[in-house]
Design a protein around this motif. Structure first.
Motif, PDB file in Angstrom:
ATOM      1  N   ARG A 226       0.895  -1.129   0.010  1.00  0.00           N
ATOM      2  CA  ARG A 226      -0.162   0.045  -0.021  1.00  0.00           C
ATOM      3  C   ARG A 226       0.979   1.275  -0.263  1.00  0.00           C
ATOM      4  O   ARG A 226       1.534   1.604   0.991  1.00  0.00           O
ATOM      5  N   GLU A 227       0.784   1.890  -1.104  1.00  0.00           N
ATOM      6  CA  GLU A 227       1.915   3.045  -1.029  1.00  0.00           C
ATOM      7  C   GLU A 227       1.583   4.393  -0.520  1.00  0.00           C
ATOM      8  O   GLU A 227       2.331   5.107  -0.118  1.00  0.00           O
ATOM      9  N   HIS A 228      -0.014   4.542  -0.503  1.00  0.00           N
ATOM     10  CA  HIS A 228      -0.326   5.912   0.359  1.00  0.00           C
ATOM     11  C   HIS A 228      -1.105   5.447   1.444  1.00  0.00           C
ATOM     12  O   HIS A 228      -2.126   4.739   1.365  1.00  0.00           O
ATOM     13  N   VAL A 229      -0.761   5.763   2.507  1.00  0.00           N
ATOM     14  CA  VAL A 229      -1.548   5.646   3.988  1.00  0.00           C
ATOM     15  C   VAL A 229      -1.813   6.913   4.591  1.00  0.00           C
ATOM     16  O   VAL A 229      -0.710   7.460   5.067  1.00  0.00           O
ATOM     17  N   GLU A 230      -2.828   7.382   4.839  1.00  0.00           N
ATOM     18  CA  GLU A 230      -3.312   8.405   5.541  1.00  0.00           C
ATOM     19  C   GLU A 230      -2.972   8.124   6.843  1.00  0.00           C
ATOM     20  O   GLU A 230      -3.276   7.244   7.560  1.00  0.00           O
ATOM     21  N   LEU A 231      -2.360   9.113   7.905  1.00  0.00           N
ATOM     22  CA  LEU A 231      -1.845   9.021   9.054  1.00  0.00           C
ATOM     23  C   LEU A 231      -2.651  10.303   9.593  1.00  0.00           C
ATOM     24  O   LEU A 231      -2.085  11.194   9.874  1.00  0.00           O
ATOM     25  N   ASN A 232      -3.695  10.129  10.421  1.00  0.00           N
ATOM     26  CA  ASN A 232      -4.370  11.071  11.050  1.00  0.00           C
ATOM     27  C   ASN A 232      -3.748  11.213  12.642  1.00  0.00           C
ATOM     28  O   ASN A 232      -3.799  10.157  13.305  1.00  0.00           O
ATOM     29  N   ALA A 233      -3.198  12.210  13.042  1.00  0.00           N
ATOM     30  CA  ALA A 233      -2.426  12.605  14.287  1.00  0.00           C
ATOM     31  C   ALA A 233      -2.933  13.535  15.074  1.00  0.00           C
ATOM     32  O   ALA A 233      -1.948  14.565  15.176  1.00  0.00           O
ATOM     33  N   PRO A 234      -4.116  13.546  15.464  1.00  0.00           N
ATOM     34  CA  PRO A 234      -4.676  14.678  16.546  1.00  0.00           C
ATOM     35  C   PRO A 234      -4.020  14.699  17.732  1.00  0.00           C
ATOM     36  O   PRO A 234      -3.495  13.713  18.480  1.00  0.00           O
ATOM     37  N   GLY A 235      -3.987  15.885  18.490  1.00  0.00           N
ATOM     38  CA  GLY A 235      -3.760  16.222  19.588  1.00  0.00           C
ATOM     39  C   GLY A 235      -2.911  17.430  19.857  1.00  0.00           C
ATOM     40  O   GLY A 235      -1.739  17.552  19.453  1.00  0.00           O
ATOM     41  N   THR A 236      -3.243  18.373  20.765  1.00  0.00           N
ATOM     42  CA  THR A 236      -2.490  19.492  21.148  1.00  0.00           C
ATOM     43  C   THR A 236      -1.877  19.995  19.736  1.00  0.00           C
ATOM     44  O   THR A 236      -0.723  20.292  19.868  1.00  0.00           O
ATOM     45  N   THR A 237      -2.486  20.473  18.871  1.00  0.00           N
ATOM     46  CA  THR A 237      -2.061  20.863  17.539  1.00  0.00           C
ATOM     47  C   THR A 237      -1.705  22.358  17.399  1.00  0.00           C
ATOM     48  O   THR A 237      -2.739  23.255  17.671  1.00  0.00           O
ATOM     49  N   SER A 238      -0.625  22.614  16.955  1.00  0.00           N
ATOM     50  CA  SER A 238      -0.389  24.263  16.808  1.00  0.00           C
ATOM     51  C   SER A 238       0.654  24.085  16.033  1.00  0.00           C
ATOM     52  O   SER A 238       1.150  23.327  15.484  1.00  0.00           O
ATOM     53  N   VAL A 239       0.799  25.432  15.308  1.00  0.00           N
ATOM     54  CA  VAL A 239       1.959  25.338  14.307  1.00  0.00           C
ATOM     55  C   VAL A 239       3.335  25.161  14.731  1.00  0.00           C
ATOM     56  O   VAL A 239       4.138  24.361  14.019  1.00  0.00           O
ATOM     57  N   ALA A 240       3.599  25.164  16.055  1.00  0.00           N
ATOM     58  CA  ALA A 240       5.096  24.635  16.759  1.00  0.00           C
ATOM     59  C   ALA A 240       5.007  23.163  16.619  1.00  0.00           C
ATOM     60  O   ALA A 240       6.170  22.752  16.459  1.00  0.00           O
TER      61      ALA A 240
END
Length: 411
Positions: A226-240
């Motif tokens: 599988r060449e493309h796998v979406e990886l959803n990684a939420p939590g404490t998200t900001s530019v930094a």
């Protein structure tokens, strides 16, 4: 903690809120949102996400899915929302944001799968084969091929109590094959939460074991062809935090408190995003040495711990004479009818005075109102509209709010 941040980084917003409450335009028990600053924060997040090849979905629950907030974020370039549950997805949709992701954290109830499918979400997270089948069947009925994300779990992963669940990460290749075999759905990728958390010891946001679990599962999937796998990684998200996530292989991020500058990291370090939310109330009555302050939205997100709370009391809209006081908040198990402001070091306080708090909110679990404020940066603040915590217009407000709601639903 965030009151000090507001006083230092966005004092014009505090002043505007005091004036608007004093004039009767901003009700008590309202989370006010500085839409100018929200727009700037969203623009900064979208710009960095684009640079790193990440897709951002806005989390809007913490500010009650306010439609003016949704439109501001959309106009800044983040055009899709993550629905923490189906109600959240529906409210954000009404506010003008397309549904980018739903089913995570909260799965879709069986008999509501058709409603969820009608939103035409870009991604739909499932925790097991039964939920995958329901999502696929509802999508097939609409002639759609729904992209599914598999929520995965491995020993040692970190979950808030009550958030557990998902497919065994070791079985992810077989899981992907099973989801691909469903009529009306296809496997698109993987997710977990939280992928990173604020660490009090270092004062930084650090990856959790869940992020490693996602990385290892993605490696297994790529090894299986599988060449493309979406990886959803939420939590404490900001530019930094975005560069770390991109380097870890994430493809999707979900800014929420980053849009209002109220992640835990913002509490201890000046990041790109500026504070853009506060809570407005007023003095109801005096008793002993306390001013009793109207509640309704006094749920302080406990992610930073239940520390002491302070507020500003403003008389007559004169922010220059604001007095900083300690506040006894209602116990977590109590209904928050009132908070009690200690007047030991304050003078002249009277019923009707403005009270302003700064804390990390979760408006959607309260009975508070929300209101977007425009023009703070230009010095001409105005209330864009006042809404209930579910994004609807509360009964008893003027026609301008009804008009704003109609425009929001039509956009």
């Amino acid at each position: 903690m965030f009151l000090d941040l507001l006083r230092r980084r966005n004092p014009a917003f505090l002043r505007a809120a005091a004036q608007l409450h004093h004039s009767g335009q901003l009700p008590a028990n309202t989370y006010a949102l500085d839409l100018d600053t929200v727009g700037a924060n969203a623009t900064a997040i979208k710009r960095e996400a684009d640079r790193l090849g990440l897709t951002p979905f806005a989390m809007t629950k913490q500010i009650g899915r306010n439609p003016d907030f949704c439109r501001t974020v959309r106009d800044a370039g983040i055009t899709e929302a993550v629905g923490v549950d189906l109600q959240c997805a529906l409210a954000a949709h009404q506010g003008g944001l397309r549904t980018g992701h739903l089913g995570h954290l909260v799965q879709i109830p069986r008999h509501e799968a058709a409603t969820a499918a009608a939103l035409r979400p870009r991604y739909w997270t499932v925790f097991n084969d039964a939920k995958a089948g329901e999502a696929a069947a509802a999508s097939a009925a609409l002639g759609r091929d729904q992209a599914l994300l598999a929520r995965i779990v491995a020993p040692g992963d970190t979950f808030y109590r009550g958030h557990e669940g998902g497919f065994d990460a070791d079985d992810i290749v077989a899981v992907a094959d099973r989801l691909d075999a469903l009529d009306g759905a296809r496997f698109a990728g993987i997710t977990s939460f939280p992928a990173q958390l604020f660490d009090k010891a270092t004062g930084k946001v650090l990856p959790t074991p869940n992020l490693t679990t996602l990385q290892k599962a993605a490696e297994r999937l790529r090894a299986a062809g599988r060449e493309h796998v979406e990886l959803n990684a939420p939590g404490t998200t900001s530019v930094a935090i975005l560069p770390m996530l991109a380097e870890a292989g994430a493809t999707q991020v979900e800014p929420g408190h980053g849009l209002t500058g109220t992640t835990p990291w913002h509490a201890v370090e000046d990041l790109v995003e500026e504070p853009a939310v506060l809570y407005v109330s007023e003095v109801s009555h005096l008793h002993g040495k306390y001013a009793y302050v109207f509640g309704g939205g006094l749920y302080v997100d406990p992610v930073l711990g239940l520390g002491s709370t302070r507020a500003l009391i403003v008389r007559g809209g004169d922010f220059d004479s604001a007095q900083l006081v300690d506040v006894e908040m209602p116990a977590p198990e109590a209904i928050d009818y009132y908070a009690m402001a200690d007047l030991s070091n304050a003078t002249g306080v009277a019923p009707g005075d403005t009270v302003i708090f700064g804390f990390r909110p979760q408006a959607f679990v309260t009975r508070a109102l929300t209101a977007g404020i425009t023009g703070v940066r230009s010095g001409a603040p105005a209330v864009a509209g006042v809404y209930a915590a579910d994004g609807s217009v509360p009964i008893g407000l003027d026609d301008s709010a009804d008009t704003a709601s109609t425009e929001s639903a039509a956009s």
